[in-house]
Design a protein around this motif. Structure first.
Motif, PDB file in Angstrom:
ATOM      1  N   VAL A  78      -3.996  -0.687  -5.397  1.00 28.07           N
ATOM      2  CA  VAL A  78      -3.003  -0.936  -6.767  1.00 28.07           C
ATOM      3  C   VAL A  78      -3.142  -0.844  -7.324  1.00 28.07           C
ATOM      4  O   VAL A  78      -2.430  -0.480  -8.675  1.00 28.07           O
ATOM      5  N   ALA A  79      -2.241   0.440  -6.749  1.00 24.45           N
ATOM      6  CA  ALA A  79      -0.508   1.228  -6.900  1.00 24.45           C
ATOM      7  C   ALA A  79      -0.788   1.338  -8.527  1.00 24.45           C
ATOM      8  O   ALA A  79      -0.257   2.150  -8.619  1.00 24.45           O
ATOM      9  N   ALA A  80      -1.424   2.535  -7.590  1.00 23.75           N
ATOM     10  CA  ALA A  80      -2.082   3.631  -7.735  1.00 23.75           C
ATOM     11  C   ALA A  80      -2.490   5.397  -6.742  1.00 23.75           C
ATOM     12  O   ALA A  80      -3.569   6.308  -7.349  1.00 23.75           O
ATOM     13  N   CYS A  81      -1.900   4.942  -6.262  1.00 25.89           N
ATOM     14  CA  CYS A  81      -2.378   5.588  -4.431  1.00 25.89           C
ATOM     15  C   CYS A  81      -2.460   7.412  -5.051  1.00 25.89           C
ATOM     16  O   CYS A  81      -2.905   8.605  -3.897  1.00 25.89           O
ATOM     17  N   ASP A  82      -1.804   7.857  -6.046  1.00 33.25           N
ATOM     18  CA  ASP A  82      -1.671   9.660  -6.249  1.00 33.25           C
ATOM     19  C   ASP A  82      -2.823  10.034  -7.129  1.00 33.25           C
ATOM     20  O   ASP A  82      -2.634  10.967  -7.558  1.00 33.25           O
ATOM     21  N   LYS A  83      -3.252   9.344  -7.484  1.00 33.12           N
ATOM     22  CA  LYS A  83      -4.717   9.148  -8.369  1.00 33.12           C
ATOM     23  C   LYS A  83      -5.905   9.539  -7.719  1.00 33.12           C
ATOM     24  O   LYS A  83      -7.147   8.731  -8.824  1.00 33.12           O
ATOM     25  N   PRO A 138       0.419  -0.971   0.304  1.00 33.48           N
ATOM     26  CA  PRO A 138      -0.156  -0.225   0.023  1.00 33.48           C
ATOM     27  C   PRO A 138       1.093   1.358  -0.375  1.00 33.48           C
ATOM     28  O   PRO A 138       2.260   1.332   0.770  1.00 33.48           O
ATOM     29  N   GLY A 139       0.541   1.956  -1.698  1.00 38.10           N
ATOM     30  CA  GLY A 139       1.535   3.896  -0.815  1.00 38.10           C
ATOM     31  C   GLY A 139       2.503   3.330  -2.474  1.00 38.10           C
ATOM     32  O   GLY A 139       3.368   4.111  -2.295  1.00 38.10           O
ATOM     33  N   THR A 140       2.776   2.553  -2.795  1.00 34.95           N
ATOM     34  CA  THR A 140       3.416   2.004  -3.655  1.00 34.95           C
ATOM     35  C   THR A 140       3.128   2.421  -5.450  1.00 34.95           C
ATOM     36  O   THR A 140       2.484   1.498  -5.293  1.00 34.95           O
ATOM     37  N   PHE A 141       4.069   3.098  -5.589  1.00 35.71           N
ATOM     38  CA  PHE A 141       3.616   2.763  -7.083  1.00 35.71           C
ATOM     39  C   PHE A 141       4.108   3.523  -8.384  1.00 35.71           C
ATOM     40  O   PHE A 141       4.222   4.253  -8.904  1.00 35.71           O
ATOM     41  N   LYS A 142       5.823   2.994  -7.361  1.00 37.05           N
ATOM     42  CA  LYS A 142       6.939   3.668  -8.106  1.00 37.05           C
ATOM     43  C   LYS A 142       7.162   3.075  -9.793  1.00 37.05           C
ATOM     44  O   LYS A 142       7.823   3.405 -10.423  1.00 37.05           O
ATOM     45  N   MET A 161      10.930   1.829   9.255  1.00 42.63           N
ATOM     46  CA  MET A 161      12.320   1.115   8.176  1.00 42.63           C
ATOM     47  C   MET A 161      11.774   1.972   6.596  1.00 42.63           C
ATOM     48  O   MET A 161      10.873   2.567   6.371  1.00 42.63           O
ATOM     49  N   LEU A 162      12.963   2.693   6.076  1.00 45.34           N
ATOM     50  CA  LEU A 162      12.599   3.178   4.616  1.00 45.34           C
ATOM     51  C   LEU A 162      11.856   1.770   3.766  1.00 45.34           C
ATOM     52  O   LEU A 162      11.164   2.730   2.705  1.00 45.34           O
ATOM     53  N   GLY A 163      12.429   0.996   3.623  1.00 41.23           N
ATOM     54  CA  GLY A 163      11.770  -0.343   2.619  1.00 41.23           C
ATOM     55  C   GLY A 163      11.491   0.237   1.078  1.00 41.23           C
ATOM     56  O   GLY A 163      12.360   0.911   0.595  1.00 41.23           O
ATOM     57  N   SER A 164      10.697   0.396   0.707  1.00 45.48           N
ATOM     58  CA  SER A 164      10.445   0.695  -0.950  1.00 45.48           C
ATOM     59  C   SER A 164       9.998   2.578  -0.869  1.00 45.48           C
ATOM     60  O   SER A 164       9.393   3.227  -1.755  1.00 45.48           O
ATOM     61  N   ALA A 165      10.126   2.670   0.291  1.00 46.43           N
ATOM     62  CA  ALA A 165      10.249   4.532   0.611  1.00 46.43           C
ATOM     63  C   ALA A 165       8.698   4.705  -0.159  1.00 46.43           C
ATOM     64  O   ALA A 165       8.435   6.323  -1.305  1.00 46.43           O
ATOM     65  N   SER A 166       7.464   4.693   0.940  1.00 46.40           N
ATOM     66  CA  SER A 166       6.079   4.709  -0.181  1.00 46.40           C
ATOM     67  C   SER A 166       5.525   5.639   1.165  1.00 46.40           C
ATOM     68  O   SER A 166       5.362   4.680   2.285  1.00 46.40           O
ATOM     69  N   PHE A 167       5.681   6.639   0.976  1.00 49.53           N
ATOM     70  CA  PHE A 167       5.547   7.625   2.536  1.00 49.53           C
ATOM     71  C   PHE A 167       3.969   7.777   2.498  1.00 49.53           C
ATOM     72  O   PHE A 167       3.626   9.018   1.274  1.00 49.53           O
ATOM     73  N   ILE A 168       2.829   7.448   2.746  1.00 49.41           N
ATOM     74  CA  ILE A 168       1.588   7.263   3.349  1.00 49.41           C
ATOM     75  C   ILE A 168       1.825   8.653   4.373  1.00 49.41           C
ATOM     76  O   ILE A 168       1.721   8.583   5.779  1.00 49.41           O
ATOM     77  N   VAL A 169       1.047   9.773   4.539  1.00 51.74           N
ATOM     78  CA  VAL A 169       1.319  10.731   5.045  1.00 51.74           C
ATOM     79  C   VAL A 169      -0.439  11.407   6.011  1.00 51.74           C
ATOM     80  O   VAL A 169      -1.100  11.011   4.538  1.00 51.74           O
TER      81      VAL A 169
END
Lengths: 422, 165
Positions: free
Chosen positions: B123-128, A89-93, A313-321
């Motif tokens: 689903v890997a679209a959290c910014d949208k 969750p929070g990862t989309f890179k 942890m930095l992990g995948s660097a998925s920052f949820i604010v």
């Protein structure tokens, strides 16, 4: 909005249409592969990646070159498996890299394959990436047409086939051994390590499993050298990293920054701060899997060592604010739901533990909490800790423990207000 | 059931792997894509094509969330309500969508059998956000108006198909 003059990874932000191979090659694309094949021994490619300090970008942060050096020289075939099962969750890179800059991903794969002597690579994408993978397949086809993939690449005796493979909805397949099982057509459940994939991987053969972003770093490292790469980042956390920023910020999105950049810069300069001028209450630095950081940590440098020293942890660097309006019991329950949903069922501590934890969160939500429910959550976490087969189960404890540690009063409020649901 | 064209497509996919069963997810996807769910016949066909047992294939179907055994609408609308999307209003967006489609809060299939609405995790679209996948294609930065327009268009397309057919 970046500390970099130009992107190392998100190059499509600087160069329009770089997903097309002609644009990519016009901007130095595949030069690193040409250099490696013509001027470098395979071992030298591994050496430069080692010297660069590049660490795995999927979450574990293990040095990539060291991982490659574990591949035995006398066992064939060797496989490359690219982890594009981006499901935290929070990862989309990785999705953006695949959609925007696919040839740099492919060139990284080819360099890795040359370094370890592999002739086949599989890119494993989550099933929801059916659309992004159509574009990726076009890029692969172009690379074959131009002689960067396939038989006798660039006229040398190096050959490589690259295949795409789609999963079908299972977070656990991001764990490297579960991914290999899934790719072999079995249930996507983790395996014992050792043996590690470098010895016994895909189809029982030596296998490098690397994340998309990790491999995308390799072409610029080979092209410009380890010293060039080490100008970015810190001594131990070298290079640039894509930070996925989501939740309560004005401009969510991917931001490529040198490792060690302060969290405040990411949230305020890149993300435009919290909407409405509200305060940051809490930050998840690695999606659902790492402990929550309280909102007073904005000056934290974002490198592997500093985030760990701060208790996460930095992990995948998925920052949820999360801003000051967020109910932390609700937020933790969302993450526990995620882990319960994604538990693969192989080991009982995770399968049962995540189920029990969600049950308690439902009581908290519905106003039926019992006086000792907060301690019960901690007790379940203690019983799971160290007893789960893989990290998924261990990760599920992070949101529970860290939200109780920092925001216990919100749990107590729920317990006191028994009978008052949402 | 796998058609002749499906089997030819599967033959191409099999070339990628040294072991047939690696194609099991692709084969099940092919078998599922027309009607959005798998029947026992589909599962038997896939098992036969890949030299697997029917039980093994059933286990695979049960394990992966994108493989479905329950009848599903022609269009499967999966709205992400995981934490990052929920922080940007996805929970309310999802509930309102269900209400407008006459569905309970846990989702379900519309009376005409055209749309199945459900909530999913990241689903890997959290910014949208809010975001949905409709038959696994991304629809991002959604609003009530946007999703209603998409649904109306799909409904019209399906009705035309029936009339023409």
């Amino acid at each position: 909005m970046s500390l970099l003059q130009e992107h190392v990874l998100l190059r499509h932000r600087d160069i329009p249409n770089i997903r097309d191979i002609h644009v990519y090659t016009a901007h130095g694309g595949y030069d690193a592969l040409r250099k490696a094949l013509n001027e470098m021994q395979p071992g030298e490619v591994t050496d430069v990646v080692k010297a660069s300090g590049l660490r795995g970008r999927g979450g574990a942060g293990f040095p990539a070159g060291v991982k490659w050096s574990f591949i035995p020289k006398d066992v064939k075939p060797v496989y490359i498996v690219v982890n594009a099962d981006e499901s935290e969750p929070g990862t989309f890179k990785d999705r953006e890299l695949i959609e925007g800059n696919p040839h740099q991903v492919l060139e990284g794969i080819a360099l890795c394959a040359y370094a370890v002597g592999a002739e086949a690579a599989y890119i494993y994408g989550r099933g929801e990436f059916r659309g992004p993978f159509r574009g990726l397949q076009q890029a692969i086809d172009q690379a074959y047409e131009q002689g960067f993939l396939g038989e006798n690449i660039l006229g040398t005796d190096f050959s490589l086939d690259v295949y795409t493979h789609l999963g079908a909805g299972a977070y656990i397949c991001g764990e490297e051994t579960a991914l290999l099982s899934s790719l072999e057509g079995k249930l996507g459940q983790p395996r014992n390590r050792p043996p590690f994939p470098a010895q016994v991987g895909l189809y029982g053969k030596p296998t490098v499993v690397n994340n998309v972003e990790t491999l995308t770093n390799v072409p610029p490292i080979v092209r410009h050298g380890a010293e060039w790469y080490r100008q970015f980042g810190t001594e131990k956390s070298t290079g640039t990293k894509i930070f996925c920023l989501s939740g309560h910020v004005v401009r969510p999105g991917n931001y490529e920054l040198p490792l060690g950049t302060p969290l405040r810069y990411l949230i305020e300069e890149c993300g435009g701060g919290v909407p409405g001028g509200r305060k940051v209450k809490a930050i998840l630095p690695a999606g659902a899997s790492a402990p929550i950081l309280p909102g007073d940590k904005l000056d934290l440098p974002l490198d592997y060592e500093s985030v760990q020293a701060a208790g996460s942890m930095l992990g995948s660097a998925s920052f949820i604010v999360m801003d000051e309006t967020v109910d932390m019991v609700w937020a933790a329950s969302k993450m526990v739901h995620f882990f319960k949903h994604e538990s693969c069922g192989k080991c009982s501590p995770c399968r049962e533990g995540t189920y029990w934890m969600e049950d308690v969160y439902h009581r908290l939500r519905d106003g039926h909490a019992r006086p000792d429910d907060v301690d019960l959550l901690l007790s379940i976490a203690d019983q799971m800790d160290g007893n789960c087969f893989c990290l998924l189960g261990e990760f599920s404890l992070s949101p529970v423990r860290s939200s109780i540690r920092h925001f216990r009063e919100e749990y107590e409020m729920r317990v006191k207000r028994m009978g008052i649901g949402d | 059931m796998l058609s002749q064209a499906d089997r030819r497509e599967l033959d191409d996919i099999l070339k990628k792997y040294p072991d047939k069963r690696s194609a099991v997810l692709s084969a099940l996807y092919i078998a599922q894509r027309e009607k959005n769910y798998l029947t026992d016949d589909d599962i038997r066909d896939v098992a036969q094509a890949l030299d697997m047992t029917v039980t093994e294939v059933h286990a695979i179907v049960g394990f992966y969330t994108l493989l479905r055994k329950e009848p599903t609408g022609k269009y499967l609308i999966q709205v992400c309500t995981d934490l990052p999307c929920a922080l940007r209003g996805a929970d309310d967006f999802y509930r309102r969508l269900c209400r407008r489609q006459g569905l309970p809060p846990e989702g379900g299939t519309t009376e005409d059998g055209l749309f199945t609405v459900e909530e999913v995790v990241c689903v890997a679209a959290c910014d949208k956000a809010p975001v949905a996948q409709i038959n696994l294609e991304y629809h991002e930065h959604l609003t009530d108006e946007k999703i209603d327009a998409i649904i109306a268009e799909l409904r019209e397309k399906s009705t035309e198909g029936v009339t023409a057919g």
